[in-house]
Design a protein around this motif. Structure first.
Motif, PDB file in Angstrom:
ATOM      1  N   TYR A  65      10.090   1.275 -10.336  1.00 16.28           N
ATOM      2  CA  TYR A  65       9.036   2.177 -10.932  1.00 16.28           C
ATOM      3  C   TYR A  65       8.583   3.375  -9.966  1.00 16.28           C
ATOM      4  N   GLU A  66       8.129   4.344 -10.474  1.00 15.82           N
ATOM      5  CA  GLU A  66       7.629   5.484  -9.676  1.00 15.82           C
ATOM      6  C   GLU A  66       6.273   5.303  -9.285  1.00 15.82           C
ATOM      7  N   TYR A  67       6.023   5.520  -8.107  1.00 16.07           N
ATOM      8  CA  TYR A  67       4.575   5.567  -7.540  1.00 16.07           C
ATOM      9  C   TYR A  67       3.989   6.962  -7.914  1.00 16.07           C
ATOM     10  N   VAL A  68       2.509   6.805  -8.298  1.00 13.58           N
ATOM     11  CA  VAL A  68       1.914   7.951  -8.834  1.00 13.58           C
ATOM     12  C   VAL A  68       0.778   8.229  -7.845  1.00 13.58           C
ATOM     13  N   GLU A  69      -0.219   7.230  -7.580  1.00  7.36           N
ATOM     14  CA  GLU A  69      -1.055   7.324  -6.579  1.00  7.36           C
ATOM     15  C   GLU A  69      -1.771   6.015  -6.451  1.00  7.36           C
ATOM     16  N   THR A  70      -2.681   6.048  -5.599  1.00  5.33           N
ATOM     17  CA  THR A  70      -3.492   4.723  -5.164  1.00  5.33           C
ATOM     18  C   THR A  70      -4.756   4.956  -5.548  1.00  5.33           C
ATOM     19  N   LEU A  71      -5.853   4.050  -6.299  1.00  3.57           N
ATOM     20  CA  LEU A  71      -6.948   4.184  -6.569  1.00  3.57           C
ATOM     21  C   LEU A  71      -7.742   3.265  -5.495  1.00  3.57           C
ATOM     22  N   ASN A  72      -8.583   3.922  -4.571  1.00  2.00           N
ATOM     23  CA  ASN A  72      -8.945   3.463  -3.402  1.00  2.00           C
ATOM     24  C   ASN A  72     -10.068   2.286  -3.876  1.00  2.00           C
ATOM     25  N   LYS A  73     -10.049   1.059  -3.323  1.00  2.00           N
ATOM     26  CA  LYS A  73     -10.944  -0.005  -3.729  1.00  2.00           C
ATOM     27  C   LYS A  73     -12.435   0.405  -3.478  1.00  2.00           C
ATOM     28  N   THR A  74     -12.711   1.283  -2.317  1.00  2.00           N
ATOM     29  CA  THR A  74     -13.887   1.512  -2.148  1.00  2.00           C
ATOM     30  C   THR A  74     -14.567   2.333  -3.371  1.00  2.00           C
ATOM     31  N   ASP A  75     -13.834   2.860  -4.191  1.00  2.00           N
ATOM     32  CA  ASP A  75     -14.079   3.695  -5.401  1.00  2.00           C
ATOM     33  C   ASP A  75     -14.288   2.586  -6.631  1.00  2.00           C
ATOM     34  N   TYR A  76     -13.026   2.073  -6.659  1.00  2.00           N
ATOM     35  CA  TYR A  76     -12.808   1.054  -7.683  1.00  2.00           C
ATOM     36  C   TYR A  76     -12.864  -0.468  -6.979  1.00  2.00           C
ATOM     37  N   THR A  77     -13.961  -0.999  -7.148  1.00  2.00           N
ATOM     38  CA  THR A  77     -14.132  -2.335  -6.300  1.00  2.00           C
ATOM     39  C   THR A  77     -13.539  -3.479  -7.272  1.00  2.00           C
ATOM     40  N   SER A  78     -13.710  -3.591  -8.549  1.00  2.00           N
ATOM     41  CA  SER A  78     -13.002  -4.402  -9.530  1.00  2.00           C
ATOM     42  C   SER A  78     -11.983  -3.999 -10.139  1.00  2.00           C
ATOM     43  N   TYR A  79     -10.965  -4.972 -10.527  1.00  2.00           N
ATOM     44  CA  TYR A  79      -9.882  -4.806 -11.618  1.00  2.00           C
ATOM     45  C   TYR A  79     -10.361  -4.206 -12.916  1.00  2.00           C
ATOM     46  N   GLU A  80     -11.580  -4.225 -13.313  1.00  2.00           N
ATOM     47  CA  GLU A  80     -12.022  -3.649 -14.441  1.00  2.00           C
ATOM     48  C   GLU A  80     -12.151  -2.412 -14.537  1.00  2.00           C
ATOM     49  N   GLN A  81     -12.876  -2.026 -13.291  1.00  2.00           N
ATOM     50  CA  GLN A  81     -13.211  -0.424 -13.017  1.00  2.00           C
ATOM     51  C   GLN A  81     -11.883   0.519 -12.881  1.00  2.00           C
ATOM     52  N   ALA A  82     -10.838  -0.296 -11.986  1.00  2.00           N
ATOM     53  CA  ALA A  82      -9.784   0.503 -12.032  1.00  2.00           C
ATOM     54  C   ALA A  82      -9.105   0.512 -13.381  1.00  2.00           C
ATOM     55  N   VAL A  83      -9.013  -0.408 -14.294  1.00  4.13           N
ATOM     56  CA  VAL A  83      -8.423  -0.208 -15.609  1.00  4.13           C
ATOM     57  C   VAL A  83      -8.990   0.875 -16.345  1.00  4.13           C
ATOM     58  N   VAL A  84     -10.478   1.092 -16.454  1.00  2.00           N
ATOM     59  CA  VAL A  84     -10.948   2.079 -16.814  1.00  2.00           C
ATOM     60  C   VAL A  84     -10.785   3.334 -16.332  1.00  2.00           C
ATOM     61  N   ARG A  85     -10.344   3.206 -14.987  1.00  2.00           N
ATOM     62  CA  ARG A  85      -9.897   4.705 -14.676  1.00  2.00           C
ATOM     63  C   ARG A  85      -8.338   5.061 -14.855  1.00  2.00           C
ATOM     64  N   LEU A  86      -7.541   3.916 -15.214  1.00  2.00           N
ATOM     65  CA  LEU A  86      -6.248   4.038 -15.572  1.00  2.00           C
ATOM     66  C   LEU A  86      -6.024   4.639 -17.074  1.00  2.00           C
ATOM     67  N   GLU A  87      -7.073   4.011 -17.771  1.00  2.00           N
ATOM     68  CA  GLU A  87      -7.032   4.381 -19.339  1.00  2.00           C
ATOM     69  C   GLU A  87      -7.656   6.018 -19.381  1.00  2.00           C
ATOM     70  N   GLN A  88      -8.449   6.348 -18.454  1.00  2.00           N
ATOM     71  CA  GLN A  88      -8.847   7.778 -18.418  1.00  2.00           C
ATOM     72  C   GLN A  88      -7.637   8.746 -18.001  1.00  2.00           C
ATOM     73  N   ILE A  89      -6.848   8.267 -16.935  1.00  2.00           N
ATOM     74  CA  ILE A  89      -5.825   8.920 -16.388  1.00  2.00           C
ATOM     75  C   ILE A  89      -4.801   9.251 -17.672  1.00  2.00           C
ATOM     76  N   LYS A  90      -4.441   8.263 -18.448  1.00  2.00           N
ATOM     77  CA  LYS A  90      -3.557   7.945 -19.576  1.00  2.00           C
ATOM     78  C   LYS A  90      -3.860   9.132 -20.473  1.00  2.00           C
ATOM     79  N   PHE A  91      -5.243   9.161 -20.872  1.00  2.00           N
ATOM     80  CA  PHE A  91      -5.667  10.148 -21.944  1.00  2.00           C
ATOM     81  C   PHE A  91      -5.575  11.712 -21.444  1.00  2.00           C
ATOM     82  N   PHE A  92      -6.189  11.779 -20.121  1.00  2.00           N
ATOM     83  CA  PHE A  92      -6.402  13.150 -19.625  1.00  2.00           C
ATOM     84  C   PHE A  92      -4.946  13.798 -19.092  1.00  2.00           C
ATOM     85  N   ARG A  93      -3.925  12.866 -18.948  1.00  2.00           N
ATOM     86  CA  ARG A  93      -2.823  13.556 -18.168  1.00  2.00           C
ATOM     87  C   ARG A  93      -1.740  13.530 -19.268  1.00  2.00           C
ATOM     88  N   LYS A  94      -1.986  13.388 -20.405  1.00  2.00           N
ATOM     89  CA  LYS A  94      -0.968  13.375 -21.584  1.00  2.00           C
ATOM     90  C   LYS A  94      -0.143  14.525 -21.579  1.00  2.00           C
TER      91      LYS A  94
END
Length: 220
Positions: A191-220
């Motif tokens: 796989y290709e590394y894209v970026e790291t979501l810092n755990k200080t900003d996304y403390t839970s998996y659920e928060q990280a998933v929300v950010r992932l979906e935002q990135i998928k939407f806005f970087r189409k």
């Protein structure tokens, strides 16, 4: 080698994707090569994938599968390609090799750099082999391909700093990976590394998933 439906599915997916699309070149930070060359290479890789599918269906040995890759590589006339094109070709051969679990690195090094440098690479690797402590596997959320992360070194006390945002080589879907604490060195797999979501900003998996979906939407 036993029949492996997962390998067949991944080879079919490889064949169906537009391997030399404008987006594929852009993802590598490159301008697309001429259309005639892209069509020729696309046909070459599709033919190779077809031959590998036939070989896997026939329970081919690892040696026989490698021979299919070697035959396809031999049809690539190296002087016809510039450096970036050769590297792109090499990466696609590595992708096919990973699907069928074949080590094709030495063959590609010889094709890319010539026999002398390829031999030096082999000697270096023999004297200083990379030792994988652990392999972490995550299924791609889109195509199911097993995404592998290799743990090379560990050290107690190192916290887990973030979630890895990565792009599957097979289907290009963005995925979220977690590798855990105490990791000093890792090596990314198929796989290709894209970026790291810092755990200080996304403390839970659920928060990280929300950010992932935002990135998928806005970087189409």
């Amino acid at each position: 080698m036993h029949f492996n439906q997962s390998q067949i599915d991944r080879l079919v997916a490889f064949k169906q994707k537009d391997k030399f699309s404008a987006k594929a070149w852009n993802d590598r930070g490159l301008h697309p090569s001429r259309s005639e060359l892209c069509e020729q290479l696309n046909g070459l890789f599709n033919s190779c994938a077809d031959n590998l599918i036939d070989a896997v269906n026939a329970n081919a040995t690892a040696k026989q599968l490698k021979a299919v890759l070697k035959k396809a590589l031999s049809t690539c006339n190296k002087p016809d390609y510039d450096t970036e094109e050769k590297e792109f070709i090499g990466d696609l051969f590595l992708e096919l090799a990973a699907i069928i679990h074949i080590d094709f690195t030495s063959n590609l090094n010889k094709w890319l750099y010539g026999p002398v440098l390829a031999t030096l690479f082999k000697i270096k690797n023999a004297l200083n082999p990379e030792k994988i402590i652990k392999t972490i596997q995550h299924p791609c959320t889109n195509c199911g391909t097993t995404l592998e992360t290799y743990i090379m070194r560990k050290e107690l006390g190192i916290p887990e700093y973030g979630w890895y945002l990565v792009r599957c080589n097979n289907c290009k879907e963005l995925n979220l990976l977690a590798c855990g604490p105490d990791i000093k060195e890792i090596k990314f797999g198929n796989y290709e590394y894209v970026e790291t979501l810092n755990k200080t900003d996304y403390t839970s998996y659920e928060q990280a998933v929300v950010r992932l979906e935002q990135i998928k939407f806005f970087r189409k």
